[in-house]
Write a protein that holds these residues in place. Structure first.
Motif, mmCIF file in Angstrom:
data_model
loop_
_atom_site.group_PDB
_atom_site.id
_atom_site.type_symbol
_atom_site.label_atom_id
_atom_site.label_comp_id
_atom_site.label_asym_id
_atom_site.label_seq_id
_atom_site.Cartn_x
_atom_site.Cartn_y
_atom_site.Cartn_z
ATOM 1 N N ALA A 52 -33.572 5.826 -23.114
ATOM 2 C CA ALA A 52 -33.487 4.541 -22.420
ATOM 3 C C ALA A 52 -34.300 4.566 -21.134
ATOM 4 O O ALA A 52 -35.023 3.599 -20.815
ATOM 5 C CB ALA A 52 -32.026 4.220 -22.117
ATOM 6 N N ALA A 53 -34.207 5.678 -20.381
ATOM 7 C CA ALA A 53 -34.975 5.803 -19.139
ATOM 8 C C ALA A 53 -36.464 5.811 -19.406
ATOM 9 O O ALA A 53 -37.252 5.226 -18.657
ATOM 10 C CB ALA A 53 -34.562 7.071 -18.393
ATOM 11 N N LEU B 69 -37.544 2.253 -20.082
ATOM 12 C CA LEU B 69 -37.559 1.501 -18.822
ATOM 13 C C LEU B 69 -38.763 1.878 -17.976
ATOM 14 O O LEU B 69 -39.404 1.033 -17.357
ATOM 15 C CB LEU B 69 -36.266 1.772 -18.037
ATOM 16 C CG LEU B 69 -35.007 1.040 -18.485
ATOM 17 C CD1 LEU B 69 -33.813 1.512 -17.672
ATOM 18 C CD2 LEU B 69 -35.177 -0.466 -18.344
ATOM 19 N N SER B 70 -39.074 3.172 -17.954
ATOM 20 C CA SER B 70 -40.215 3.639 -17.179
ATOM 21 C C SER B 70 -41.524 3.110 -17.737
ATOM 22 O O SER B 70 -42.444 2.775 -16.990
ATOM 23 C CB SER B 70 -40.235 5.172 -17.158
ATOM 24 O OG SER B 70 -41.391 5.652 -16.516
ATOM 25 N N LYS B 71 -41.596 3.035 -19.065
ATOM 26 C CA LYS B 71 -42.836 2.594 -19.707
ATOM 27 C C LYS B 71 -43.016 1.090 -19.627
ATOM 28 O O LYS B 71 -44.117 0.580 -19.363
ATOM 29 C CB LYS B 71 -42.829 3.050 -21.168
ATOM 30 C CG LYS B 71 -44.141 2.792 -21.908
ATOM 31 C CD LYS B 71 -45.248 3.673 -21.394
ATOM 32 C CE LYS B 71 -46.520 3.494 -22.201
ATOM 33 N NZ LYS B 71 -47.628 4.311 -21.675
ATOM 34 N N LEU B 72 -41.954 0.356 -19.851
ATOM 35 C CA LEU B 72 -42.042 -1.097 -19.928
ATOM 36 C C LEU B 72 -41.739 -1.794 -18.613
ATOM 37 O O LEU B 72 -42.150 -2.930 -18.408
ATOM 38 C CB LEU B 72 -41.081 -1.613 -21.013
ATOM 39 C CG LEU B 72 -41.312 -1.057 -22.429
ATOM 40 C CD1 LEU B 72 -40.261 -1.595 -23.383
ATOM 41 C CD2 LEU B 72 -42.714 -1.378 -22.922
ATOM 42 N N GLY B 73 -41.010 -1.127 -17.740
ATOM 43 C CA GLY B 73 -40.640 -1.747 -16.474
ATOM 44 C C GLY B 73 -41.722 -1.591 -15.426
ATOM 45 O O GLY B 73 -42.723 -0.896 -15.614
ATOM 46 N N THR B 74 -41.542 -2.261 -14.317
ATOM 47 C CA THR B 74 -42.474 -2.170 -13.194
ATOM 48 C C THR B 74 -41.683 -2.038 -11.903
ATOM 49 O O THR B 74 -40.493 -2.365 -11.839
ATOM 50 C CB THR B 74 -43.370 -3.419 -13.107
ATOM 51 O OG1 THR B 74 -42.545 -4.584 -12.968
ATOM 52 C CG2 THR B 74 -44.250 -3.560 -14.330
ATOM 53 N N GLY B 75 -42.367 -1.583 -10.863
ATOM 54 C CA GLY B 75 -41.786 -1.566 -9.522
ATOM 55 C C GLY B 75 -40.484 -0.810 -9.443
ATOM 56 O O GLY B 75 -40.364 0.342 -9.860
ATOM 57 N N SER B 76 -39.432 -1.481 -8.922
ATOM 58 C CA SER B 76 -38.151 -0.827 -8.681
ATOM 59 C C SER B 76 -37.475 -0.378 -9.972
ATOM 60 O O SER B 76 -36.794 0.651 -9.994
ATOM 61 C CB SER B 76 -37.226 -1.782 -7.917
ATOM 62 O OG SER B 76 -37.033 -2.979 -8.642
#
Length: 596
Positions: A539-540, A543-550
């Motif tokens: 899951a992390a 999130l790291s791959k698809l998410g941005t910023g915070s």
């Protein structure tokens, strides 16, 4: 895995983590505040400071020598004493080479003896160079420590606010030279998006930097860089703001320009125009030939300050796909190899074939970075630059080739230091949350699991130690979101200890001995712990791959914590249990109320 192997692994991990964490410790705990302030300034400011300090120190020493040549020097001048001893040795060699008897070096290195070691017409300049080098090395070493340490994000410690102007008209004009542009408005929109994407990729390399990059108006880009106000970050972000290209050197024009320069000592007027335009053919430009100085700043190369190059561009830098430094197999001298795309390969092959034994200059931001001779026609797009480069020079050329081309020329319009968005209160609240959360969990573990809870405490402390070490190792930035990830990791890592302890309690209740209960408890809990942590890590990772910023910062710190918590729970905690069993010879276990 036996106890000795686990113990060696733990020692290696702790040692490696300490090496990773040392730059952060050195920067935050061992670097004086005034030196931190200097190190966070631009290289130009550092250079100005060291030059001024060198003048002040040399004037002070000269005044001391005039007042009392026998005066002893403070231990802070040991570096100068060392330089003086070296000077006396060099002077002795010069006397011996001339067939003269060299004067003996003084036994006591007082202020007079030190100054006397600097001789000749450049004595004062040499003295100041030594002093300047001392200050420069100290400040640049501090800057290096900062670059290798954990940095606080913009929401914790402030940072830098930058507005960059994207020259879309220049990009459009460049495109029109080769192709027609049907929709100019759409081209500018796409070019702006590309510039923002390029900057985002350069700044947000690891995800924890949490940069703010957004378009402002039609041709402005607003950037917030978290961390201390190191203005050199701007140079890294928009490296090569001028367009990279290759141009042919005009040797006759270069000779005429340099003859005029040596005769008059000046080449340009205050407006940057040639004082005598007649010395230069109409199809040529004059540019400075630059190399990096001891501060990493561009400086004119002595003896070859200016070179005349053809206005016609032989090859655009956009055709460079990659560049690397290697060693020549015959001479072992550093050389720079770069690869061109198919179009560039054909252009370069035709051009080099027509200009063998002529020099080709690499131009970046209207500065000549290299001027190598074309030995033969270069086919296939694989190009090798050689010419007696030092390793540093080759690396600088490589950097120019790798980063200097940008389709949209960028220029910094304004740059200012901004305060933390949440200020010291955010730092205090975030660290309080982490501290109290960790403390509450550890107190609960000790109260509920008693002696075994102490193992969990040690595991949690080492878990946080490893997490901060990894942050330091990858030069990541600590933000509020990454602190949130750490707090979540604390709870999750305790979960692993709870699973293990409950398994051991069950085995003890079934009548097993301490050693058997520990072995069975860890074995039975292994896959339950791995399953929960692997799913969290997946899951992390997403999130790291698809998410941005915070979101990205939270995910990366969580992923690091998951890995370190598994290690401390399964390896560190197990070793502590086995140590008490096999070395301390304990037969019973303190692992909860009413459990022996």
């Amino acid at each position: 895995m036996n106890k000795r192997s686990r113990f060696i692994i733990i020692l290696v991990v702790l040692a490696v983590c300490f090496a990773f964490l040392w730059p952060s410790i050195s920067w935050y705990a061992r670097t004086p505040k005034d030196q931190q302030t200097l190190a966070l300034g631009s290289l130009e400011k550092i250079k100005d400071y060291t030059v001024v300090k060198a003048k002040e120190e040399s004037d002070k020493l000269i005044a001391m020598a005039k007042a009392n040549p026998e005066a002893s020097l403070d231990p802070s001048y040991d570096y100068l004493v060392k330089a003086a001893k070296k000077n006396y040795k060099e002077n002795a060699k010069a006397y011996k080479a001339a067939g003269l008897e060299a004067p003996k070096a003084p036994e006591v290195m007082n202020v007079g003896a030190v100054l006397d070691s600097f001789t000749g017409p450049s004595a004062l300049a040499d003295l100041r160079a030594v002093i300047e080098g001392r200050y420069r090395d100290e400040i640049l070493a501090a800057k290096k420590r900062y670059n290798s340490s954990v940095k606080l994000g913009l929401d914790l410690s402030g940072g830098m606010n930058i507005i960059v102007h994207a020259d879309l008209n220049a990009a459009l004009a460049s495109q029109k030279k080769d192709n027609e542009v049907a929709d100019e408005a759409q081209f500018k929109k796409d070019a702006m998006a590309q510039a923002i994407e390029t900057l985002t990729g350069r700044i947000d390399k690891f995800g924890l930097t949490s940069p703010v990059i957004r378009q402002q108006g039609d041709d402005r880009i607003y950037i917030e860089i978290p961390g201390a106000a190191d203005s050199e970050s701007v140079n890294t972000i928009i490296m090569g703001k001028g367009i990279l290209n290759f141009r042919l050197v005009d040797e006759n024009a270069t000779a005429a320009v340099m003859n005029y320069y040596r005769a008059n000592g000046i080449l340009f007027n205050s407006d940057g125009k040639l004082l005598d335009p007649s010395i230069l053919p109409a199809d040529c430009d004059v540019m400075g030939f630059y190399e990096k100085d001891d501060y990493g700043l561009d400086q004119l190369v002595r003896g070859a300050e200016y070179i005349a190059v053809k206005k016609e561009i032989a090859l655009d830098g956009k055709h460079v796909k990659s560049a690397q430094v290697s060693a020549d197999q015959t001479t072992n001298q550093p050389e720079v190899n770069f690869m061109l795309d198919s179009e560039g390969a054909q252009i370069f092959a035709d051009f080099t074939g027509a200009h063998v034994n002529e020099r080709l200059a690499i131009v970046s931001d209207n500065k000549i970075k290299s001027a190598a001779t074309i030995r033969q026609a270069i086919n296939g797009g694989q190009v090798s630059l050689s010419g007696g480069f030092s390793v540093e020079e080759a690396q600088n050329i490589q950097k120019v080739l790798q980063t200097a081309w940008l389709e949209v020329p960028l220029e910094v319009e304004s740059q200012q230091v901004v305060g933390a968005s949440l200020g010291e209160a955010a730092i205090k609240q975030g660290m309080n949350a982490l501290t109290w959360g960790l403390a509450a969990v550890l107190v609960f573990m000790i109260l509920y699991y008693m002696g075994a809870g102490f193992n969990a405490v040690v595991a949690q402390v080492l878990n946080m130690y490893i997490m901060f070490s990894v942050l330091s190792a990858f030069n990541l930035t600590l933000t509020l979101s990454s602190i949130a990830g750490m707090i979540l990791t604390v709870g999750m890592s305790v979960d692993a200890n709870v699973i293990i302890f409950e398994r051991i309690k069950e085995e003890l209740k079934n009548g097993k001995s301490r050693a058997a209960a520990i072995a069975s408890g860890f074995d039975n809990a292994f896959w339950a712990i791995m399953d929960s942590n692997i799913t969290t890590f997946i899951a992390a990772a997403f999130l790291s791959k698809l998410g941005t910023g915070s979101i990205q910062g939270f995910a990366v710190s969580l992923a690091i914590g998951v890995c370190s918590s598994v290690f401390t729970a399964l390896v560190v905690s197990r070793l502590m249990f086995d140590f008490n069993t096999d070395v301390m010879n304990r037969k019973t276990m303190s692992i909860g109320w009413g459990v022996k």
